[in-house]
Design an enzyme around this catalytic site. Structure first.
Site, PDB file in Angstrom:
ATOM      1  N   CYS A  24     -38.427 -28.138 -93.464  1.00  0.00           N
ATOM      2  CA  CYS A  24     -37.160 -27.431 -93.293  1.00  0.00           C
ATOM      3  C   CYS A  24     -37.343 -26.403 -92.184  1.00  0.00           C
ATOM      4  O   CYS A  24     -38.345 -25.673 -92.168  1.00  0.00           O
ATOM      5  CB  CYS A  24     -36.774 -26.733 -94.595  1.00  0.00           C
ATOM      6  N   LEU A  25     -36.378 -26.329 -91.273  1.00  0.00           N
ATOM      7  CA  LEU A  25     -36.469 -25.367 -90.171  1.00  0.00           C
ATOM      8  C   LEU A  25     -36.482 -23.931 -90.687  1.00  0.00           C
ATOM      9  O   LEU A  25     -36.951 -23.037 -89.974  1.00  0.00           O
ATOM     10  CB  LEU A  25     -35.297 -25.568 -89.202  1.00  0.00           C
ATOM     11  N   GLN A  40     -27.825 -22.308 -92.427  1.00  0.00           N
ATOM     12  CA  GLN A  40     -29.081 -21.916 -91.776  1.00  0.00           C
ATOM     13  C   GLN A  40     -28.873 -21.081 -90.526  1.00  0.00           C
ATOM     14  O   GLN A  40     -29.813 -20.437 -90.058  1.00  0.00           O
ATOM     15  CB  GLN A  40     -29.904 -23.161 -91.422  1.00  0.00           C
ATOM     16  N   HIS A  78     -28.468 -27.074 -98.923  1.00  0.00           N
ATOM     17  CA  HIS A  78     -28.335 -25.824 -98.141  1.00  0.00           C
ATOM     18  C   HIS A  78     -26.936 -25.233 -98.303  1.00  0.00           C
ATOM     19  O   HIS A  78     -26.777 -24.015 -98.441  1.00  0.00           O
ATOM     20  CB  HIS A  78     -28.565 -26.072 -96.653  1.00  0.00           C
ATOM     21  N   GLY A  99     -31.738 -32.569 -89.085  1.00  0.00           N
ATOM     22  CA  GLY A  99     -30.482 -32.113 -89.669  1.00  0.00           C
ATOM     23  C   GLY A  99     -30.411 -30.603 -89.568  1.00  0.00           C
ATOM     24  O   GLY A  99     -31.441 -29.949 -89.368  1.00  0.00           O
ATOM     25  N   HIS A 148     -30.709 -32.955 -98.616  1.00  0.00           N
ATOM     26  CA  HIS A 148     -31.319 -31.673 -98.231  1.00  0.00           C
ATOM     27  C   HIS A 148     -30.259 -30.727 -97.647  1.00  0.00           C
ATOM     28  O   HIS A 148     -30.226 -29.534 -97.966  1.00  0.00           O
ATOM     29  CB  HIS A 148     -32.437 -31.990 -97.223  1.00  0.00           C
ATOM     30  N   GLU A 149     -29.378 -31.281 -96.798  1.00  0.00           N
ATOM     31  CA  GLU A 149     -28.365 -30.428 -96.137  1.00  0.00           C
ATOM     32  C   GLU A 149     -27.275 -29.991 -97.111  1.00  0.00           C
ATOM     33  O   GLU A 149     -26.819 -28.837 -97.059  1.00  0.00           O
ATOM     34  CB  GLU A 149     -27.737 -31.154 -94.946  1.00  0.00           C
TER      35      GLU A 149
HETATM   36  O1  GNR Z   1     -36.026 -31.489 -89.587  1.00  0.00           O
HETATM   37  C1  GNR Z   1     -35.948 -31.721 -90.784  1.00  0.00           C
HETATM   38  N1  GNR Z   1     -36.653 -32.758 -91.304  1.00  0.00           N
HETATM   39  C2  GNR Z   1     -36.464 -33.244 -92.591  1.00  0.00           C
HETATM   40  C3  GNR Z   1     -37.396 -34.147 -93.085  1.00  0.00           C
HETATM   41  C4  GNR Z   1     -37.236 -34.684 -94.340  1.00  0.00           C
HETATM   42  C5  GNR Z   1     -36.144 -34.331 -95.106  1.00  0.00           C
HETATM   43  C6  GNR Z   1     -35.228 -33.417 -94.640  1.00  0.00           C
HETATM   44  C7  GNR Z   1     -35.382 -32.882 -93.388  1.00  0.00           C
HETATM   45  S1  GNR Z   1     -34.196 -31.766 -92.798  1.00  0.00           S
HETATM   46  C8  GNR Z   1     -35.135 -30.843 -91.651  1.00  0.00           C
HETATM   47  C9  GNR Z   1     -34.263 -29.888 -90.857  1.00  0.00           C
HETATM   48  C10 GNR Z   1     -33.654 -28.868 -91.797  1.00  0.00           C
HETATM   49  O2  GNR Z   1     -34.219 -27.893 -92.197  1.00  0.00           O
HETATM   50  N2  GNR Z   1     -32.451 -29.114 -92.228  1.00  0.00           N
HETATM   51  O3  GNR Z   1     -31.871 -28.296 -93.124  1.00  0.00           O
HETATM   52 NI    NI Z   2     -33.501 -27.401 -94.231  1.00  0.00          NI
END
Ligand code: GNR
Ligand code: NI
Length: 167
Positions: free
Chosen positions: A91-92, A51, A137, A46, A133-134
């Protein structure tokens, strides 16, 4: 298409709350394409616009192994959630560190497509974690904000140590 640079902790711009998309125009379409390109290039499941320093309520997701289920969410809202789950998240914007985060196990999400069409869908498993998670953000919240102070401090120390080693 362009691959964008992902903001990395401790960049304060990860704290900016994104504003709703009002215009479904060519600019938006290009931003969505760039988000997908960046997400695939960086091997994320995602990526939120926040980001890549675009502070609009847009994120993209593809939790498949073969880039077969891309979904773009504009102005997403969780309209229903149930259950509890905890699994490892990365998270990236926090490269190389992972932590278990408490999340709802099933959600129903209302959003617009990049054409401006209303959608409503349920998500479970990895997609469900990823959507939560997104959306965090887009509200300036990152996964470490859900951890206890002790766990957060440990995780950020580990991240800072890794960042020093890759300088
Ligand atoms: O690549 C991603 N893997 C992930 C694994 C478990 C829960 C959420 C994520 S999102 C993350 C990419 C990212 O930072 N998205 O904001
Ligand atoms: Ni993230």
């Amino acid at each position: 298409m362009a691959s964008l640079f992902v903001l990395v902790y401790p960049d304060d711009r990860l704290r900016i709350k994104a504003t709703p998309v009002l215009q479904f125009d060519e600019t938006l379409k290009q931003e969505v394409l760039d988000l997908f390109e960046t997400m695939y290039q960086d091997h994320g499941v995602g990526l939120a616009a926040t980001q890549v320093n675009i502070h609009k309520r847009i994120f993209v997701m593809d939790c498949s192994d073969d880039q077969s289920t891309p979904i773009c969410f504009i102005n997403p809202e969780i309209v229903y959630s149930e259950g509890e789950t905890q699994s490892d998240e990365g998270c990236l914007s926090f490269p190389g560190v992972y932590a278990k985060v408490p999340r709802a196990s099933k959600i129903r999400v209302k959003y617009l497509t990049d054409q401006g069409e209303q959608q409503e869908r349920e998500f479970e498993n990895l997609e469900c974690m990823c959507v939560q998670h997104e959306i965090d953000h887009l509200n300036g919240i990152t996964f470490v904000d859900h951890l206890s102070n002790l766990k957060r401090v440990r995780l950020l120390k580990k991240l800072q140590k890794q960042q020093r080693q890759t300088l």
